[in-house]
Structure formats: C-alpha cells, structure tokens
Design a protein around this motif. Structure first.
Motif, PDB file in Angstrom:
ATOM      1  N   THR A 231       0.849  -1.195   0.000  1.00 22.38           N
ATOM      2  CA  THR A 231       0.000   0.000   0.000  1.00 22.38           C
ATOM      3  C   THR A 231       0.881   1.239   0.000  1.00 22.38           C
ATOM      4  O   THR A 231       1.937   1.262   0.634  1.00 22.38           O
ATOM      5  CB  THR A 231      -0.930  -0.008   1.224  1.00 22.38           C
ATOM      6  N   ILE A 253      -3.504  -0.549  -1.659  1.00 16.82           N
ATOM      7  CA  ILE A 253      -4.341   0.650  -1.625  1.00 16.82           C
ATOM      8  C   ILE A 253      -3.487   1.876  -1.919  1.00 16.82           C
ATOM      9  O   ILE A 253      -2.324   1.949  -1.523  1.00 16.82           O
ATOM     10  CB  ILE A 253      -5.046   0.771  -0.262  1.00 16.82           C
ATOM     11  N   GLN A 254      -4.076   2.842  -2.614  1.00 18.49           N
ATOM     12  CA  GLN A 254      -3.414   4.109  -2.907  1.00 18.49           C
ATOM     13  C   GLN A 254      -4.110   5.217  -2.130  1.00 18.49           C
ATOM     14  O   GLN A 254      -5.318   5.445  -2.292  1.00 18.49           O
ATOM     15  CB  GLN A 254      -3.474   4.405  -4.409  1.00 18.49           C
ATOM     16  N   ILE A 255      -3.358   5.893  -1.269  1.00 23.97           N
ATOM     17  CA  ILE A 255      -3.857   7.079  -0.568  1.00 23.97           C
ATOM     18  C   ILE A 255      -2.977   8.241  -1.005  1.00 23.97           C
ATOM     19  O   ILE A 255      -1.795   8.303  -0.686  1.00 23.97           O
ATOM     20  CB  ILE A 255      -3.811   6.889   0.958  1.00 23.97           C
ATOM     21  N   ALA A 256      -3.568   9.147  -1.756  1.00 27.36           N
ATOM     22  CA  ALA A 256      -2.789  10.188  -2.416  1.00 27.36           C
ATOM     23  C   ALA A 256      -2.464  11.345  -1.469  1.00 27.36           C
ATOM     24  O   ALA A 256      -2.910  11.393  -0.320  1.00 27.36           O
ATOM     25  CB  ALA A 256      -3.541  10.688  -3.647  1.00 27.36           C
ATOM     26  N   CYS A 259      -4.526  13.619   1.561  1.00 30.54           N
ATOM     27  CA  CYS A 259      -5.752  12.963   2.032  1.00 30.54           C
ATOM     28  C   CYS A 259      -5.748  12.905   3.555  1.00 30.54           C
ATOM     29  O   CYS A 259      -4.700  12.915   4.202  1.00 30.54           O
ATOM     30  CB  CYS A 259      -5.859  11.539   1.469  1.00 30.54           C
ATOM     31  N   ALA A 270      -7.340  -2.780  -2.656  1.00 28.03           N
ATOM     32  CA  ALA A 270      -7.343  -2.206  -4.004  1.00 28.03           C
ATOM     33  C   ALA A 270      -8.180  -0.949  -4.131  1.00 28.03           C
ATOM     34  O   ALA A 270      -8.410  -0.463  -5.236  1.00 28.03           O
ATOM     35  CB  ALA A 270      -7.789  -3.233  -5.043  1.00 28.03           C
ATOM     36  N   SER A 272      -8.794   3.162  -3.758  1.00 28.04           N
ATOM     37  CA  SER A 272      -7.873   4.277  -4.001  1.00 28.04           C
ATOM     38  C   SER A 272      -8.553   5.601  -3.713  1.00 28.04           C
ATOM     39  O   SER A 272      -9.762   5.748  -3.901  1.00 28.04           O
ATOM     40  CB  SER A 272      -7.357   4.249  -5.442  1.00 28.04           C
ATOM     41  N   ASN A 290     -13.139   3.621  -5.889  1.00 33.18           N
ATOM     42  CA  ASN A 290     -12.318   4.738  -6.363  1.00 33.18           C
ATOM     43  C   ASN A 290     -12.958   6.043  -5.916  1.00 33.18           C
ATOM     44  O   ASN A 290     -14.122   6.305  -6.232  1.00 33.18           O
ATOM     45  CB  ASN A 290     -12.210   4.718  -7.893  1.00 33.18           C
TER      46      ASN A 290
END
Length: 365
Positions: A231, A253-256, A259, A270, A272, A290
C-alpha cells in the motif's frame, strides 16, 4: 514448528481485560482451574489446549461436541445449550468475536516476544535514536535523526528515513519504506512492501509538458493503525497526509497526497483515494472503490465495493454503484443498450414534448 507455551485460562482472561482496557465484559465460569491453553481454535476441530468461540448462533449445535478446553459464547447461547449448568470452562461475553480478536492479539504477543537489539548487518546512523528495547533486523536502515520507540520492531531490509519517528510497540514487517520526516504512532503495524511518504503525484502543466511539484509535506499516522502490504501513502504537497488513530488500511491501496482519514476508518483491498480527499470518522470503504479528489465524505458513511465516487451528496450514508457480472451474451446486449441511452433519452424527451402539445390541443378544443 516450535511448541507454543500453555497459559492458565485465568491468565489469558486477565490479559484480554488489559488488552481491551476493560471495555468488553467477560466472565470466566465453570471448572476452569487447571485448564491451560496455547492458542485459539475453530469450534469444529479445536483441541483441549485451545480456546474456541461461538460468534454465529447457527453453529450452536457444534458446541457440545467441541473438544476445546474453553468455549467463549454469549450468555443467551450458553443458557440455550446448558441451561443453568456450567459443565465446562466457559467465558461469557456479549461479543465473542471481539473477545477472539483481543485474545489472539494477547496470544501472539505472548508467543512472539522478541529479543531486542540491533543486528550487526543493520545500518543505523550515528544521529539516530533507537530505544534499547527495540529490535532492528538484518539489512534495515535507520537514517540520520530518525527515532525508533520502545519495543518497536524494524523488519529486515526496512528503511526509516531521515527524521522519521516510529512509535512504541510499532511493527514494520520486512521491506517497508518510511520515507523522510514521517511520523508513525504507537502500536501500528505496517505490512511488507508498503511505502509511507513517497512523493505525491504533483505536476503542473506548462507548454505541453508536466513540471514536477516537489512534495514538501509529510505523512502522519496516528496510534493503532494498520497498513497492508504494498500500500502507498503519499506525502502531502504542502500539508501532511493524515491517517487517524485506529484506522485499518488493507493491501494494494493508494492514498494520495493531502488525504485525511478520520479515526477508525476501514478501507478494503485495491481501493484508491485521489488527492485532498477527507474521510470522517468510522467510514467504511469497500474493495476496489475509487474516490475522486477534493471531496469530503461524512463520518459513518459507507462506500460499496467497486464504487466510483465523483462527488458526495450531503446527508448520504451509503454510496453504491457498480455493474454486476453476468453471462457474456447478456452483458453485450446490456452494453449496446447503455451505448444508445443518450439517443433514447433525446427521443423520449421529443415524445414527451409531442404528447404535451397534443394534450394542449385537446384542451383548446
């Protein structure tokens, strides 16, 4: 496999009380003196040196035949099975599943106590501060001015960047990267392969090119957070990316950048989040969801699996939207219909207008 140590059930019950800070009611009843347990087992095949639990009443018929040394169950289930009798060691609690979670934490902690110290093949900067009770495994790198707290465990080949802080009792599994000037709270778990504090995806358009925007914020992860394998939690562009205490983030997981997750949020695998999105407290995000950037999702909300959230209406507690799988031929037919929806909408509006005109003419007559 190494033989696990057995502990008196009374010791385990007391340890569970401490683990949950007394928030979960529990009562040890029946002939439990002399009963010792090594682990937690399933009702169907638990051994005499294990604890089994009944969380789902539909399995109540398995309890009498269960060979576990101790059964954990609700008061009403105990009465349904044994009435007023207590023929075996039992833990009575209103939430057996939560008891199981706390108990397994205790058992794993007891069975996996580690020796502190820095492996000779680890690299620790002279200016770093590693608590004497912490453990740093082979190949790990602790960079300048980093701080590793009491009883923390830095796994093999993990990196703690310049000025980063790892809280007490936090575990970094092998191959975790915590980049520079990030803060990880106490009792956190970071699974293998996760990257905390990589650059956020920031680029400015200029004359047909993309100019990199240096990401000068950081990442702040509060106490009791778990981050899954592979992640990515990106550092903020200016302010910090924040994950609130008690939140659980699954694998992949993508946490930009920028955030903010509130307290006790859950994100399944998975999913995001695009940049500058805020989740309130106790938000649940389903797998492969998403979430668009620059939106706020209120506390207590749920986002369903595979749901794409472009905006979030006020006072909405559940967002769900996906196209369920179906046989290929049916899907192709549905896809053709969806493709023609704009044209069908125009035709419908034209028909509505024509019908309204006819009705007006009838009224005039």
């Amino acid at each position: 496999m190494t033989q696990r140590t057995a502990y008196p059930i009374a010791v385990l019950v007391e340890a569970v009380r401490q683990q949950c800070a007394g928030r979960l009611a529990q009562e040890l009843v029946g002939p439990y003196e002399g009963v010792a347990v090594r682990s937690i087992g399933a009702l169907s095949h638990a051994k005499p040196d294990e604890v089994a639990f009944l969380a789902n009443p539909k399995f109540i018929h398995e309890v009498k035949d269960c060979q576990a040394g101790v059964i954990v169950l609700r008061k009403e289930d105990k009465e349904a099975i044994y009435g007023d009798e207590t023929p075996r060691a039992m833990v009575i609690t209103p939430n057996p599943y939560a008891w199981f979670a706390f108990a397994l934490q205790v058992v794993e902690k007891l069975q996996n106590q580690f020796a502190s110290g820095i492996h000779p093949h680890a690299s620790v900067a002279v200016t770093a501060k590693v608590d004497p009770t912490a453990r740093v495994d082979a190949g790990a790198v602790i960079e300048d001015h980093a701080v590793v707290g009491a009883r923390a465990w830095i796994g093999a080949n993990s990196v703690v960047g310049v000025g980063s802080v790892i809280g007490d009792d936090t575990r970094l599994h092998p191959n975790v990267t915590v980049d520079h000037h990030c803060t990880i709270g106490a009792r956190c778990v970071l699974q293998s392969g996760c990257v905390i504090g990589g650059d956020g995806f920031g680029f400015a358009p200029f004359e047909g090119e993309w100019v990199k925007i240096p990401q000068i914020g950081s990442v702040r992860i509060e106490d009791d957070v778990e981050i899954g394998a592979n992640t990515a939690v990106d550092r903020g562009a200016l302010d910090d990316t924040v994950i609130g205490k008690g939140s659980k983030v699954d694998n992949l997981i993508q946490i930009a950048h920028n955030c903010r997750l509130g307290e006790h949020c859950v994100m399944a695998g998975a999913a995001s989040m695009a940049g500058s999105t805020t989740l309130g407290d106790h938000v649940t995000v389903g797998g492969a969801a998403n979430i668009n950037g620059h939106i706020k999702i209120p506390s207590g909300a749920t986002i369903g699996p595979a749901t794409t959230v472009i905006s979030y209406p006020d006072d909405t507690k559940l967002m769900m939207g996906f196209f369920p799988a179906m046989p290929n031929r049916e899907f192709e037919r549905s896809a053709v219909m969806i493709k023609h929806l704009p044209e069908m909408r125009k035709r419908l509006r034209a028909l509505e207008a024509a019908l309204a005109k006819l009705e007006d003419n009838q009224k005039e007559k």
